[in-house]
Design an enzyme around this catalytic site. Structure first.
Site, PDB file in Angstrom:
ATOM      1  N   CYS A 390      43.982  37.103  41.946  1.00  0.00           N
ATOM      2  CA  CYS A 390      44.408  35.919  41.204  1.00  0.00           C
ATOM      3  C   CYS A 390      43.442  35.619  40.048  1.00  0.00           C
ATOM      4  CB  CYS A 390      44.479  34.719  42.155  1.00  0.00           C
ATOM      5  SG  CYS A 390      44.722  33.143  41.313  1.00  0.00           S
ATOM      6  N   CYS A 393      41.498  32.324  40.505  1.00  0.00           N
ATOM      7  CA  CYS A 393      40.385  32.427  41.451  1.00  0.00           C
ATOM      8  C   CYS A 393      39.207  33.130  40.786  1.00  0.00           C
ATOM      9  CB  CYS A 393      40.819  33.208  42.698  1.00  0.00           C
ATOM     10  SG  CYS A 393      42.169  32.445  43.630  1.00  0.00           S
TER      11      CYS A 393
END
Length: 470
Positions: A390, A393
């Protein structure tokens, strides 16, 4: 996105961006190699009945002639048929290998790629302009000195600043942008059935399909190629492998069918900072929303400013996972998960681990279940639910590692739990996972975790929240 003809062009092109006039017979001759002309290669030679003015076909060679007036094809007819057949065969041989062309242009500048795109497709190519950094594409096209066209999709839900930006771009370059609009009946049906903001509840794909994808499909049916502002660094999850030129994997072009549309991405290998340096250097108009923190700009209800440390695409459809950060215009960027060994929609191919501070605790499924069962904890915990692929993230990795180092020995535990793949449903049902990353605080003397509600993921913001609820 909309189509325009550069007023500085000497070509005299005035036709509408997506309309084509009836093709003259002379033009048909110039299109040798089109499948529409193949029947001319195989037509049986004809005779001309001078008395009636009607044409009749010569019988096959193994049949007896019906009358003595039947004629064999003259030399001119034979030569013409042979010439057409030769040109058709020649056309087939010269089909472009765009994968090879992409490799050849991999290290070329955006200006060189733009020039090649305009040279190859002439009036059958157009720039897709979204109202954000795509103005760089228009500047590159302008610098080539070639005629160019621009189109844009007006969804009916753009920011006022974007409309003013469109007007400024038209005046700056002396062009007219051709706007494509959604079908009013389809929009009316969607809004009446599901309301104005249904995408917050069931995802943005349906709204984008009506307001963007279908109008784009109509636009591209009038073209042989289009030019986009996609960059590899815009969305690591979906755009990291885009080439500078490709056969469009999703849409069809003017001739119809698979492979009938070419897609050019001149700034694919350019980083966002370099694009902005170019825009400032050339002193071109830019959307005023950029100054307010908007990086990637779409429709008003689905776009917001990003905060320091956030990825630029995090401002788009922020209520959804990173995997869904495409509206459908570039759906071909999303890989087939079945071929990649994915689980629950996330790729399990090799991805570098993130949050690697030695002061971080890595929780297993059993570990976080045990943490949830503790009603009287000796110390509070802060846990990030993440997926290493991600980009959002990845964007907070530095601040979260710094937080763990800062809180080492303070009595507050800093941990991570990988919540994609097999663990995603569990995380959704038991850990309040909505999108990645999700941050939870497990206070002392409480069995219920508290979800961190803000997207300010810097060290100071996280520390302040911890102090208030731990």
């Amino acid at each position: 996105m909309a189509m325009a003809v550069s007023s500085s062009s000497s070509s005299g092109i005035t036709s509408s961006a997506f309309s084509r006039s009836a093709i003259s017979s002379d033009h048909k001759v110039s299109q040798i190699g089109s499948l529409r002309l193949l029947d001319r290669v195989h037509v049986t030679p004809m005779t001309l009945n001078l008395s009636s003015g009607k044409r009749s076909f010569v019988k096959p060679l193994n049949a007896e002639p019906k009358t003595k007036e039947s004629m064999i094809p003259n030399a001119a007819t034979t030569a013409m048929v042979a010439e057409i057949a030769e040109e058709v065969d020649h056309h087939v041989i010269e089909i472009e290998d765009f994968e090879q062309l992409a490799n050849k242009l991999e290290n070329a500048s955006p200006l060189e790629i733009m020039d090649k795109a305009l040279e190859k497709s002439g009036n059958d190519i157009a720039i897709a302009f979204s109202g954000a950094e795509d103005v760089a594409l228009i500047e590159y096209a302008h610098l080539t000195g070639r005629p160019y066209r621009v189109f844009s999709l007006d969804t009916g839900r753009l920011n006022p600043e974007t409309y003013r930006f469109f007007d400024a771009v038209e005046k700056h370059y002396g062009i007219r942008i051709e706007y494509m609009f959604p079908d009013s009946v389809e929009v009316q049906g969607l809004v009446r059935n599901k309301g104005l903001f249904s995408f917050y509840e069931d995802g943005h794909q349906e709204c984008c399909r009506v307001r963007k994808v279908r109008p784009l499909r109509r636009a591209l049916k009038g073209l042989k190629a289009w030019i986009t502002g996609q960059r590899k660094d815009q969305s690591p999850g979906t755009r990291s492998e885009i080439p500078v030129v490709q056969v469009d994997p999703v849409f069809e072009g003017l001739d119809g069918g698979v492979g009938s549309l070419v897609k050019w991405n001149p700034v694919a290998n350019v980083e966002g900072n370099d694009v902005w340096n170019f825009l400032r250097t050339m002193d071109v108009p830019v959307n005023t929303l950029h100054a307010a923190g908007y990086v990637s700009i779409g429709c008003e209800p689905c776009t917001r400013a990003v905060l320091p440390g956030q990825h630029e695409r995090e401002g788009r459809w922020w209520w959804e996972d990173a995997k869904a950060k495409e509206c459908g215009l570039h759906k071909g960027n999303i890989k087939d998960d079945a071929s990649k060994g994915s689980v629950n929609g996330e790729s399990k191919s090799a991805v570098a681990e993130i949050f690697t501070s030695e002061n971080l605790v890595t929780l297993s499924r059993q570990g976080i279940e045990n943490l949830m069962k503790l009603e009287n904890r000796k110390e509070p915990w802060i846990v990030v639910l993440y997926a290493p692929w991600c980009p959002f993230c990845q964007a907070m990795e530095a601040s979260y590692d710094e937080l763990s180092d800062k809180l080492a020995g303070s009595g507050i535990k800093v941990a991570k739990f990988r919540a994609d793949g097999d663990q995603k449903e569990f995380a959704k049902q038991e850990l309040q996972l909505g999108s990645f990353p999700t941050i939870l605080v497990f206070p002392k003397n409480s069995s219920r975790p508290i979800k961190y509600p803000s997207e300010k993921r810097d060290v100071d913001s996280l520390t302040s929240f911890l102090n208030l609820v731990r």
